[in-house]
Design an enzyme around this catalytic site. Structure first.
Site, mmCIF file in Angstrom:
data_model
loop_
_atom_site.group_PDB
_atom_site.id
_atom_site.type_symbol
_atom_site.label_atom_id
_atom_site.label_comp_id
_atom_site.label_asym_id
_atom_site.label_seq_id
_atom_site.Cartn_x
_atom_site.Cartn_y
_atom_site.Cartn_z
ATOM 1 C CB CYS A 1 31.390 33.161 30.565
ATOM 2 S SG CYS A 1 33.212 32.902 30.188
ATOM 3 C CB CYS B 1 33.558 37.240 23.747
ATOM 4 S SG CYS B 1 34.309 37.922 25.467
ATOM 5 C CG ASP C 1 32.300 37.219 31.977
ATOM 6 O OD1 ASP C 1 32.587 36.044 31.463
ATOM 7 O OD2 ASP C 1 32.680 38.386 31.769
ATOM 8 C CB SER C 2 36.598 36.125 32.710
ATOM 9 O OG SER C 2 36.115 36.783 31.766
ATOM 10 C CD GLU D 1 37.302 42.833 32.864
ATOM 11 O OE1 GLU D 1 37.395 43.408 33.699
ATOM 12 O OE2 GLU D 1 36.244 42.075 32.441
HETATM 13 N N1 LIG Z 1 33.205 36.848 28.815
HETATM 14 C C1 LIG Z 1 34.215 35.995 28.180
HETATM 15 C C2 LIG Z 1 35.326 35.733 28.892
HETATM 16 C C3 LIG Z 1 36.354 36.460 28.226
HETATM 17 C C4 LIG Z 1 37.780 36.199 28.702
HETATM 18 O O1 LIG Z 1 37.884 36.140 29.864
HETATM 19 O O2 LIG Z 1 38.607 35.966 28.083
HETATM 20 C C5 LIG Z 1 33.314 35.002 27.288
HETATM 21 O O3 LIG Z 1 32.095 35.419 27.046
HETATM 22 O O4 LIG Z 1 33.810 34.224 26.418
#
Ligand SMILES: N[C@@H](CCC(=O)O)C(=O)O
Length: 276
Positions: free
Chosen positions: A78, A187, A15-16, A155
């Protein structure tokens, strides 16, 4: 096909940032024998603000690195990567790669007809959930809202901040007014906010966390490919954490979800040359 993979190799989950931990929790619950390599691209989050080209490039880099870590399967924990990159990158890797959109969409149509989707701006713009939900149930109506403030708030560990509740009220208002019966947490960061969302939504609205469904799909895929780890000695399954940004910061924020501060290593991903 995937001949070089072995059951004892780890599953890659990325993930990010800390959002993918909601998928990791499901891996630990449903697949307790499996080892995991977890990667958070914290130096480049939030992905939701990035262009499709950037997201695709990052996903190639992560998957190349994961291959060097000998993962037997990769789970895109993600939604943004799943929406924008899954179909493009899949063909370039000799390993099963799973995304969240289809499992999430299928779970949602099993629960309701007026389906809200909250997600990052990039995921909402891609319309990936709208397509997947309407393909699964052409009668379903989909209402999308992007929630760009959620990922930075999560975060920075501000889940219980009154400001977060106010922001969530503003984001959910059009969905409550649309009288949704189901809400997809589109998300992987957002299940961390379930408690806040529950305070706002009418109690009959079903929350769908695609994480549990993608891990169910991963489990079936491992069986199909004969790659499930059958060694159930508890000391064998290990999860290793890697980030592109500050390891201490990730260890500190993830503590809330993991119950302890994990050991986190920094990784420098190599640029991948993309053929256009
Ligand atoms: N966890 C995120 C990524 C969120 C992000 O970095 O904007 C997703 O499922 O889209």
């Amino acid at each position: 096909m995937f001949l070089q993979q072995e059951a004892r190799f780890p599953i890659g989950v990325f993930d990010s940032g800390v959002g993918g931990l909601t998928v990791l929790q499901e891996v630990h619950r449903q697949l307790p024998n499996e080892s995991v390599v977890y990667f958070g691209d914290t130096a480049r989050l939030p992905y939701g603000k990035r262009s499709p080209a950037e997201i695709i490039e990052y996903v190639y880099e992560i998957l190349h690195w994961m291959q060097s870590e000998q993962v037997k399967m990769a789970i895109m924990a993600c939604n943004t990567s799943s929406a924008l990159a899954l179909d493009i990158v899949r063909k370039d890797f000799d390993l099963p790669i799973l995304g969240l959109i289809l499992p999430g969409a299928r779970a949602a149509v099993g629960k309701g007809k007026r389906i809200g989707v909250i997600a990052t701006t990039a995921t909402v713009k891609s319309e990936a959930y709208v397509r997947a939900i309407c393909e699964s149930d052409p009668q379903a109506q989909v209402f999308q809202v992007d929630c760009p403030e959620f990922v930075p708030l999560i975060e920075s560990d501000r889940i219980n901040d009154p400001y977060t509740l106010q922001v969530a009220k503003d984001y959910l208002q059009p969905l409550v007014e649309a009288n949704i019966d189901t809400l997809v947490l589109g998300c992987t960061h957002y299940p961390h906010l379930s408690g806040v969302l529950r305070q706002i939504l009418p109690s009959h609205v079903a929350l769908v966390n695609p994480a549990s469904y993608v891990v169910r799909a991963a489990s079936q895929e491992l069986d199909l490919m004969g790659l499930r780890c059958l060694d159930n000695r508890s000391d064998r399954a290990e999860t290793r954490f890697f980030v592109s940004g500050d390891p201490d910061r990730f260890a500190q924020v993830s503590r809330r979800w993991l119950g302890k501060s994990p050991l986190v290593e920094k990784v420098y991903l190599s640029p991948v040359e993309l053929l256009s």
